[in-house]
Write an enzyme that holds these catalytic residues in place. Structure first.
Site, PDB file in Angstrom:
ATOM      1  N   GLU B 294      34.720  41.253  38.649  1.00  0.00           N
ATOM      2  CA  GLU B 294      33.416  40.984  38.040  1.00  0.00           C
ATOM      3  C   GLU B 294      32.373  42.004  38.481  1.00  0.00           C
ATOM      4  OE1 GLU B 294      31.985  36.975  38.664  1.00  0.00           O
ATOM      5  OE2 GLU B 294      29.982  37.578  38.030  1.00  0.00           O
ATOM      6  N   ASN B 295      32.534  42.553  39.674  1.00  0.00           N
ATOM      7  CA  ASN B 295      31.550  43.527  40.155  1.00  0.00           C
ATOM      8  C   ASN B 295      31.930  44.969  39.873  1.00  0.00           C
ATOM      9  OD1 ASN B 295      33.595  43.476  42.032  1.00  0.00           O
ATOM     10  ND2 ASN B 295      32.406  42.289  43.486  1.00  0.00           N
TER      11      ASN B 295
END
Lengths: 316, 316
Positions: B294-295
């Site tokens: 997600e990052n």
């Protein structure tokens, strides 16, 4: 594993159709996808719209595609150094959209990021603003610019792996990472094609997700547009001998010397093309400044000595 | 030479005034400027507006500044994992502006790039769009978002030099490069402070021009929010034992297993927080996909085995 390697440039560009929009990496003659341009000369594809900072010179880079009349339109920030480009522009044979350099870079980035439009102060009150929406934010005027996208983006990197991860060298990076993100199909030609896993993930400049085809290029000319060297040591005596190939009048050096007196210790200084680049030779010895080349690299010094000449480290 | 080194965190943050706007790097508990946050606790500065992806947990990261009531407003994309944050939000003691994560990143980048506003599709038709201009481009609706800037940006990097050039490690990079460009004053704390010239210019993630102060941090806790490991080998027998610290019901694994069947060879797959991250454990053996955390990191694998746990490589 995911393998994006194609055999060579001919295979990489074979489905580029007449009328396609291409983005081509490179600044001046630095970081040019030489092999792919050669392959496009062989396919003879026509009516191309080319998005690239400039159009090479008469016999190198996009200049070659201009000569064969394969280009219908150029979207660029600079038209110098190319007589055929100038001729076609003035005769109306070639459409040209000229943009401020930062606007060109940002419009390409917006295409990659999915941002259809953004506001920038560059060009307000000039010809660039004609027909564009102007809006005030916090009392300052900005104009609205739109994204640029391409059917194919073609970039040249230093190292790449079979998944399309790319690393560039020096100023050869220039517009290429943004272009890689803004092409429907991105083609990367690399000097070294290395096995997947051998590049340090922290060092990747373009993640493979943006690259659809990669091949190892060959016979790179890596031409230097204006090869200018310093004497090995810059002393008071040879300070004015800044060029061995270009002729620079003493008055230009005097202007540069005067400008250099405006610099203060700790300044970051961006030097554009022309007299500004000469300023680098006259930085007073008691101050330290960080010079930025027009194509983005920080920490540029004076002209290199002969042994340090590197086609991947060019300035305006 | 240009020297931006300050003695320690206390010196770096000493002129941060009440009411300042701060950007703080970090995603979850990864890449948190721990030393600077501790120093802010010591100065007791109040009424801060903090721009950060999330607000740490109750006893780590920005959570510490919430507990001491030093934060007036948070601009974030996620409020989970923090009971005090939740309590202050629900009681109205804390102002909170919640944004889609990509919008937060892009607004920060716009601040650094000098772009006062841009159009994005994220949030159209939701609460996020309230009061914002909506415009169509090519038949699709976009909303206008504005830039974010800060009085001080505070980031934590892996390595840095005395001119402020920074290199990050793994997912600890996250929002930090954009934040460094959007702060009037950017403070960088680093694990290793190295001499100028020892970092390879090609590897720099943040050029020193964006950094005004740098110091070597110490005693990094580098806490891991949810430390989850795999058994050394994932076999048919232990496939369902995906966590040693979190309790995961079999139904969630069944859902994840079913989702995994949607994946096709060559896909790039972004896994958000929750059940999606479990999908990584059920990728069919005959296909290869590239997982994105997600990052932002590409190439994420299943949960690490014990020996490979690294606080700088976290996922949602």
């Amino acid at each position: 594993m995911i393998n994006k390697v194609v055999k060579n440039a001919d295979e990489a560009v074979k489905d580029i159709q007449n009328g396609s929009t291409l983005m081509l990496g490179g600044f001046g003659l630095c970081g040019i996808p030489e092999n792919s341009i050669d392959a496009l000369l062989r396919t003879g594809v026509k009516d191309l719209t080319c998005i690239s900072n400039n159009a090479g010179v008469d016999d190198f880079g996009i200049g070659l595609l201009l000569k064969t009349r394969q280009v219908k339109k150029m979207i660029s920030s600079y038209v110098g150094e190319n007589q055929e480009f100038e001729r076609q522009l003035l005769s109306g044979e070639l459409e040209v959209e000229l943009l401020p350099q930062g606007t060109l870079a940002e419009r390409i980035r917006a295409g990659g990021a999915g941002i259809p439009a953004f506001f920038t102060p560059a060009g307000v009150g000039t010809e660039v603003a004609e027909g564009k929406e102007i809006r005030e934010f916090n009392g300052k005027s900005y104009l609205m610019e739109s994204w640029l996208k391409a059917d194919f983006s073609i970039v040249k990197a230093w190292k790449g792996d079979s998944a399309g991860n790319l690393i560039f060298k020096g100023t050869a990076r220039n517009f290429s990472p943004m272009m890689a993100s803004a092409g429907k199909i991105t083609i990367a030609e690399v000097e070294e094609l290395v096995p997947l896993g051998s590049l340090n993930p922290n060092d990747i400049h373009v993640p493979g997700i943006y690259v659809q085809r990669i091949f190892k290029g060959s016979n790179y000319e890596k031409r230097i547009e204006q090869r200018t060297v310093s004497k090995p040591k810059i002393t008071e005596e040879n300070k004015n001998i800044v060029s061995q190939k270009t002729t620079v009048g003493l008055d230009k050096n005097q202007i540069a010397q005067r400008i250099s007196q405006e610099l203060k210790d700790g300044y970051y200084v961006n030097l554009g093309i022309g007299i500004p680049t000469l300023v680098a030779n006259f930085i007073p010895e008691h101050i330290n400044v960080v010079l930025q080349s027009e194509n983005g690299l920080l920490g540029i010094g004076p002209f290199p000595i002969e042994e340090n000449v590197d086609a991947d480290l060019i300035n305006a």
